[in-house]
Design an enzyme around this catalytic site. Structure first.
Site, PDB file in Angstrom:
ATOM      1  N   SER A  85      39.712  30.688  40.701  1.00 34.45           N
ATOM      2  CA  SER A  85      40.468  31.743  41.385  1.00 34.45           C
ATOM      3  C   SER A  85      40.043  31.831  42.854  1.00 34.45           C
ATOM      4  O   SER A  85      40.178  30.840  43.585  1.00 34.45           O
ATOM      5  CB  SER A  85      40.287  33.067  40.628  1.00 34.45           C
ATOM      6  OG  SER A  85      41.308  33.968  40.952  1.00 34.45           O
ATOM      7  N   ASP A 176      33.626  48.527  49.324  1.00 30.35           N
ATOM      8  CA  ASP A 176      34.368  48.987  50.510  1.00 30.35           C
ATOM      9  C   ASP A 176      34.909  47.814  51.321  1.00 30.35           C
ATOM     10  O   ASP A 176      36.080  47.790  51.706  1.00 30.35           O
ATOM     11  CB  ASP A 176      33.472  49.863  51.398  1.00 30.35           C
ATOM     12  CG  ASP A 176      33.168  51.217  50.768  1.00 30.35           C
ATOM     13  OD1 ASP A 176      33.856  51.578  49.797  1.00 30.35           O
ATOM     14  OD2 ASP A 176      32.235  51.891  51.239  1.00 30.35           O
ATOM     15  N   HIS A 235      44.249  33.473  32.710  1.00 31.88           N
ATOM     16  CA  HIS A 235      43.600  33.220  34.005  1.00 31.88           C
ATOM     17  C   HIS A 235      42.105  32.957  33.855  1.00 31.88           C
ATOM     18  O   HIS A 235      41.540  32.176  34.598  1.00 31.88           O
ATOM     19  CB  HIS A 235      43.856  34.410  34.931  1.00 31.88           C
ATOM     20  CG  HIS A 235      43.352  34.209  36.326  1.00 31.88           C
ATOM     21  ND1 HIS A 235      43.698  33.108  37.097  1.00 31.88           N
ATOM     22  CD2 HIS A 235      42.525  34.965  37.102  1.00 31.88           C
ATOM     23  CE1 HIS A 235      43.099  33.200  38.277  1.00 31.88           C
ATOM     24  NE2 HIS A 235      42.383  34.307  38.303  1.00 31.88           N
TER      25      HIS A 235
END
Length: 254
Positions: A85, A176, A235
């Site tokens: 990925s 974040d 996946h």
């Protein structure tokens, strides 16, 4: 700053790169199997993931450069490189930028093309974890279930939980910065990037990440690429069908 890794076994260097919000531990079971087959396996945490350093900057050029610095520090040449990925995108770019380092390239369930942002609910769910009130993994999973319905995906995400200190849970990922830069994760491989070495793309038969129309773009960037399908897998093909995944990898690298 040096990437954190878990090195298993002796032999030809074999680097594995995890996906977005993952970590090297996701690959520990398969890593041990590859080590038994005669490889020195390097399970790497990419920046802002796992036990690697946190940084305000996050894009594939930096991830590729991090990997080059890791290889140079550990004196690794002629590597087998496997990425899943997001890790697959890093691996593609690295192989195209530093082809002399890579003998065999394996990409798990990702194409060089652009992908739209699709992690919104997951990132919202992780952001909703208030560790002032959530004191157990079970409580964190219950909270996350309001955003992520799939049990397997929740368990994958909650591998990022750790005890910051006694009684205080936290997340290893730099949430974040990853949220702020989530658009970078779907970026396409630059148009002129090319790697002419032996390459294998592995796709899950239940996954839509590599579609039939992706073959042309794969061949444009990786003219010596083969594409193989892993049965009964989505996946997370390496976790859902590890036996067939392992066999496909070993047959290719040997």
């Amino acid at each position: 700053m040096q990437l954190h890794s878990n090195i298993i076994g002796e032999g030809k260097p074999f680097i594995i790169l995890h996906g977005f919000l993952g970590m090297s531990d996701n690959w520990k079971t398969l890593g041990k199997e590859f080590a038994k087959a005669g490889f020195q396996v390097h399970l790497i945490d990419q920046r802002n993931h796992g036990r690697s350093f946190h940084s305000d900057n996050f894009n594939y050029d930096l991830l590729s450069q991090d990997l080059k610095e890791y290889c140079d520090t550990h004196n690794l040449k002629d590597i087998v490189l496997l990425g899943h990925s997001m890790g697959g995108k890093t691996a593609m770019l690295f192989a195209s930028q530093f082809p002399d380092y890579v003998t065999k390239l394996l990409i798990a369930d990702i194409s060089p093309r652009f992908y739209p942002i699709h992690h919104d609910a997951i990132l919202e769910g992780l952001a909703s974890l208030d560790f002032n009130t959530l004191k157990t993994r079970g409580a964190a999973e219950e909270q996350l279930s309001n955003y992520v319905s799939d049990h397997g995906t929740r368990l994958f995400l909650l591998k990022n939980l750790y005890w910051v200190e006694k009684g205080i849970l936290g997340l290893r990922i730099n949430l974040d910065v990853l949220t702020e830069n989530v658009n970078e994760v779907g970026e396409a491989l630059p148009m002129h990037s090319k790697f002419e070495g032996d390459t294998l793309f592995l796709k899950g038969d239940k996954s839509e990440y590599i579609a039939a129309q992706d073959e042309a773009i794969i061949k444009a960037h990786f003219p010596n690429a083969k594409i193989e399908t892993i049965a009964n897998a989505g996946h997370w093909l390496h976790a859902e069908n590890p036996k067939d995944f392992y066999n496909a990898v070993i047959n290719f690298v040997n």
